[in-house]
Design a protein around this motif. Structure first.
Motif, PDB file in Angstrom:
ATOM      1  N   TRP A   1      44.299  30.797  26.868  1.00 23.23           N
ATOM      2  CA  TRP A   1      43.423  31.667  27.658  1.00 23.23           C
ATOM      3  C   TRP A   1      43.096  31.013  29.005  1.00 23.23           C
ATOM      4  CZ3 TRP A   1      38.205  30.567  28.843  1.00 23.23           C
ATOM      5  CH2 TRP A   1      37.434  31.637  29.307  1.00 23.23           C
ATOM      6  N   GLY A   2      42.720  29.748  28.956  1.00 20.10           N
ATOM      7  CA  GLY A   2      42.395  29.023  30.181  1.00 20.10           C
ATOM      8  C   GLY A   2      43.590  28.869  31.109  1.00 20.10           C
TER       9      GLY A   2
ATOM     10  N   THR B   1      44.755  32.646  38.733  1.00 22.18           N
ATOM     11  CA  THR B   1      43.846  32.321  39.829  1.00 22.18           C
ATOM     12  C   THR B   1      44.562  31.596  40.955  1.00 22.18           C
ATOM     13  OG1 THR B   1      41.995  32.248  38.283  1.00 22.18           O
ATOM     14  CG2 THR B   1      41.670  31.188  40.414  1.00 22.18           C
TER      15      THR B   1
ATOM     16  N   GLU C   1      40.098  36.689  32.910  1.00 20.69           N
ATOM     17  CA  GLU C   1      39.555  35.424  33.416  1.00 20.69           C
ATOM     18  C   GLU C   1      39.954  35.234  34.875  1.00 20.69           C
ATOM     19  OE1 GLU C   1      39.498  30.618  32.743  1.00 20.69           O
ATOM     20  OE2 GLU C   1      40.932  31.803  31.607  1.00 20.69           O
ATOM     21  N   THR C   2      41.192  35.569  35.197  1.00 20.35           N
ATOM     22  CA  THR C   2      41.626  35.540  36.594  1.00 20.35           C
ATOM     23  C   THR C   2      40.740  36.459  37.426  1.00 20.35           C
ATOM     24  OG1 THR C   2      43.919  35.053  36.010  1.00 20.35           O
ATOM     25  CG2 THR C   2      43.544  36.055  38.160  1.00 20.35           C
TER      26      THR C   2
ATOM     27  N   SER D   1      36.691  39.349  29.142  1.00 20.91           N
ATOM     28  CA  SER D   1      37.510  38.170  28.881  1.00 20.91           C
ATOM     29  C   SER D   1      37.026  37.407  27.652  1.00 20.91           C
ATOM     30  CB  SER D   1      37.508  37.250  30.109  1.00 20.91           C
ATOM     31  OG  SER D   1      38.311  36.135  29.895  1.00 20.91           O
ATOM     32  N   MET D   2      35.727  37.163  27.583  1.00 20.32           N
ATOM     33  CA  MET D   2      35.162  36.427  26.443  1.00 20.32           C
ATOM     34  C   MET D   2      35.294  37.218  25.144  1.00 20.32           C
ATOM     35  SD  MET D   2      34.082  33.505  27.309  1.00 20.32           S
ATOM     36  CE  MET D   2      33.843  32.625  28.827  1.00 20.32           C
TER      37      MET D   2
ATOM     38  N   CYS E   1      34.182  41.340  34.131  1.00 15.59           N
ATOM     39  CA  CYS E   1      35.384  40.572  33.775  1.00 15.59           C
ATOM     40  C   CYS E   1      35.062  39.447  32.798  1.00 15.59           C
ATOM     41  CB  CYS E   1      36.059  40.013  35.024  1.00 15.59           C
ATOM     42  SG  CYS E   1      36.929  41.253  36.001  1.00 15.59           S
ATOM     43  N   VAL E   2      33.939  38.756  32.999  1.00 14.59           N
ATOM     44  CA  VAL E   2      33.536  37.688  32.075  1.00 14.59           C
ATOM     45  C   VAL E   2      33.322  38.271  30.685  1.00 14.59           C
ATOM     46  CG1 VAL E   2      31.664  36.116  31.442  1.00 14.59           C
ATOM     47  CG2 VAL E   2      32.569  36.083  33.747  1.00 14.59           C
TER      48      VAL E   2
ATOM     49  N   GLY F   1      42.980  36.493  29.256  1.00  7.64           N
ATOM     50  CA  GLY F   1      43.297  35.528  30.311  1.00  7.64           C
ATOM     51  C   GLY F   1      43.415  36.184  31.676  1.00  7.64           C
TER      52      GLY F   1
ATOM     53  N   TYR G   1      41.989  28.834  23.168  1.00 12.95           N
ATOM     54  CA  TYR G   1      41.247  28.459  24.368  1.00 12.95           C
ATOM     55  C   TYR G   1      42.178  27.869  25.435  1.00 12.95           C
ATOM     56  CZ  TYR G   1      37.660  26.681  27.449  1.00 12.95           C
ATOM     57  OH  TYR G   1      36.895  26.439  28.550  1.00 12.95           O
TER      58      TYR G   1
ATOM     59  N   GLY H   1      44.357  32.145  32.845  1.00 16.33           N
ATOM     60  CA  GLY H   1      43.387  32.317  33.927  1.00 16.33           C
ATOM     61  C   GLY H   1      43.665  31.396  35.104  1.00 16.33           C
TER      62      GLY H   1
END
Length: 114
Positions: free
Chosen positions: A70-71, A78, A15-16, A47-48, A43-44, A12, A67, A74
């Motif tokens: 994690w979202g 963000t 993801e930020t 993160s994934m 980072c993608v 996560g 999910y 992020g």
């Protein structure tokens, strides 16, 4: 806290990183743009991968919970980074809903059998 939850939290945070990289890329050109886009891609990928790993193994976190958490991590990171780096507004309602997001994530973690 299991290793799966730790991987999910770190994922996560990455993801930020990818969201902030996109914001910085919008403000850049030339070599700086290439650097921010490379940072985004790294980072993608991290993160994934960490999200994928958190959903597997003996202490797997269910897909829906993983999910959502994690979202949310992020999204929270963000918003905070946007305030710090991009001078985005800090309003009562923005902070209120950010708080409800955090409380929801904590609730998901507390009610999910690991």
């Amino acid at each position: 806290m299991s290793i799966n939850w730790l991987m999910l939290i770190i994922g996560g945070l990455f993801e930020t990183g990818f969201a902030i990289s996109l914001g910085k890329a919008q403000q850049s050109s030339g070599k700086a743009l290439a650097l921010w886009l490379t940072t985004f891609a790294v980072c993608v990928a991290i993160s994934m991968f960490l999200l994928f790993k958190a959903m597997g193994g003996p202490k797997a976190i269910p897909v829906g919970t993983a999910y959502a958490v994690w979202g949310a991590i992020g999204a929270f990171g963000t918003v905070v980074a946007g305030i710090a780096l991009f001078n985005e507004p800090v309003t009562f309602w923005r902070m209120f809903f950010l708080t409800t997001l955090v409380l929801s994530v904590v609730g998901l973690q507390l009610t999910t059998a690991a």
